[in-house]
Scaffold this motif. Structure first.
Motif, PDB file in Angstrom:
ATOM      1  N   LEU A 199      -3.133   0.143  -3.972  1.00 50.33           N
ATOM      2  CA  LEU A 199      -2.833  -0.872  -3.567  1.00 50.33           C
ATOM      3  C   LEU A 199      -2.106  -1.614  -4.544  1.00 50.33           C
ATOM      4  O   LEU A 199      -2.630  -1.868  -5.653  1.00 50.33           O
ATOM      5  CB  LEU A 199      -4.004  -1.619  -2.973  1.00 50.33           C
ATOM      6  N   GLU A 200      -1.294  -2.640  -4.214  1.00 49.66           N
ATOM      7  CA  GLU A 200      -0.572  -3.438  -4.989  1.00 49.66           C
ATOM      8  C   GLU A 200      -1.400  -4.813  -4.465  1.00 49.66           C
ATOM      9  O   GLU A 200      -1.310  -5.407  -3.395  1.00 49.66           O
ATOM     10  CB  GLU A 200       0.727  -3.816  -4.661  1.00 49.66           C
ATOM     11  N   VAL A 201      -2.154  -5.431  -5.429  1.00 49.61           N
ATOM     12  CA  VAL A 201      -2.888  -6.757  -5.061  1.00 49.61           C
ATOM     13  C   VAL A 201      -2.321  -7.906  -5.980  1.00 49.61           C
ATOM     14  O   VAL A 201      -1.983  -7.740  -6.951  1.00 49.61           O
ATOM     15  CB  VAL A 201      -4.302  -6.307  -5.198  1.00 49.61           C
ATOM     16  N   ALA A 236      -1.397  -6.633  -9.508  1.00 55.99           N
ATOM     17  CA  ALA A 236      -2.097  -5.363 -10.096  1.00 55.99           C
ATOM     18  C   ALA A 236      -1.813  -4.302  -9.325  1.00 55.99           C
ATOM     19  O   ALA A 236      -1.937  -4.544  -7.910  1.00 55.99           O
ATOM     20  CB  ALA A 236      -3.592  -5.768 -10.291  1.00 55.99           C
ATOM     21  N   GLU A 237      -2.164  -2.917  -9.467  1.00 54.67           N
ATOM     22  CA  GLU A 237      -1.921  -1.907  -8.777  1.00 54.67           C
ATOM     23  C   GLU A 237      -3.569  -1.302  -9.166  1.00 54.67           C
ATOM     24  O   GLU A 237      -4.010  -1.084 -10.258  1.00 54.67           O
ATOM     25  CB  GLU A 237      -0.979  -1.047  -9.179  1.00 54.67           C
ATOM     26  N   ILE A 238      -4.045  -1.022  -8.106  1.00 53.79           N
ATOM     27  CA  ILE A 238      -5.472  -0.326  -7.943  1.00 53.79           C
ATOM     28  C   ILE A 238      -5.432   0.896  -7.131  1.00 53.79           C
ATOM     29  O   ILE A 238      -5.037   0.753  -5.863  1.00 53.79           O
ATOM     30  CB  ILE A 238      -6.492  -1.320  -7.457  1.00 53.79           C
ATOM     31  N   ARG A 272       1.040  -1.173  -0.141  1.00 51.04           N
ATOM     32  CA  ARG A 272      -0.172  -0.017   0.072  1.00 51.04           C
ATOM     33  C   ARG A 272       0.821   1.136  -0.082  1.00 51.04           C
ATOM     34  O   ARG A 272       1.832   1.311   0.676  1.00 51.04           O
ATOM     35  CB  ARG A 272      -0.813  -0.057   1.059  1.00 51.04           C
ATOM     36  N   LYS A 273       0.467   2.288  -1.020  1.00 51.70           N
ATOM     37  CA  LYS A 273       1.459   3.607  -0.888  1.00 51.70           C
ATOM     38  C   LYS A 273       0.348   4.766  -0.768  1.00 51.70           C
ATOM     39  O   LYS A 273      -0.925   4.604  -1.615  1.00 51.70           O
ATOM     40  CB  LYS A 273       1.926   3.605  -2.224  1.00 51.70           C
ATOM     41  N   GLN A 274       0.338   5.521  -0.034  1.00 56.94           N
ATOM     42  CA  GLN A 274      -0.427   6.904   0.025  1.00 56.94           C
ATOM     43  C   GLN A 274       0.200   7.863  -0.523  1.00 56.94           C
ATOM     44  O   GLN A 274       1.253   8.252  -0.287  1.00 56.94           O
ATOM     45  CB  GLN A 274      -1.129   7.076   1.508  1.00 56.94           C
TER      46      GLN A 274
END
Length: 97
Positions: free
Chosen positions: A69-71, A80-82, A58-60
């Motif tokens: 979010l990296e999921v 994937a990045e969402i 997670r990056k803010q």
């Protein structure tokens, strides 16, 4: 947001699927869903492959408060990045999904 999205996809509940997204993304998805015959069938058939997700990172963004979010959607598949944005106190999916 992700849990609600997965539940809505599993239950073919387009109204609640759309609630997981920002208004502009929800409008795009709704248009796509309506284009199938019968409406929504292609959308939920394509979404059936989405059985779960694991949050890996997670990056803010300090500038606008959005979160990325990296999921992991499938074990061994590329992550994937969402992107998420907060709208009226609720986190919504803002980017491509």
């Amino acid at each position: 947001t992700l849990q609600s999205l997965l539940w809505a996809v599993q239950n073919h509940d387009l109204t609640n699927v759309l609630q997981a997204f920002t208004p502009d993304r929800a409008e795009q998805l709704q248009t796509r869903a309506r284009q199938s015959d019968p409406p929504n069938e292609d959308f939920f058939r394509d979404a059936a492959a989405l059985v779960g997700m694991a949050v890996i990172g997670r990056k803010q963004d300090a500038n606008d408060g959005s979160i990325e979010l990296e999921v992991e959607m499938l074990p061994g598949a590329p992550h994937a990045e969402i992107s998420f944005r907060q709208i009226n106190g609720q986190w919504k999916i803002a980017g491509a999904f």
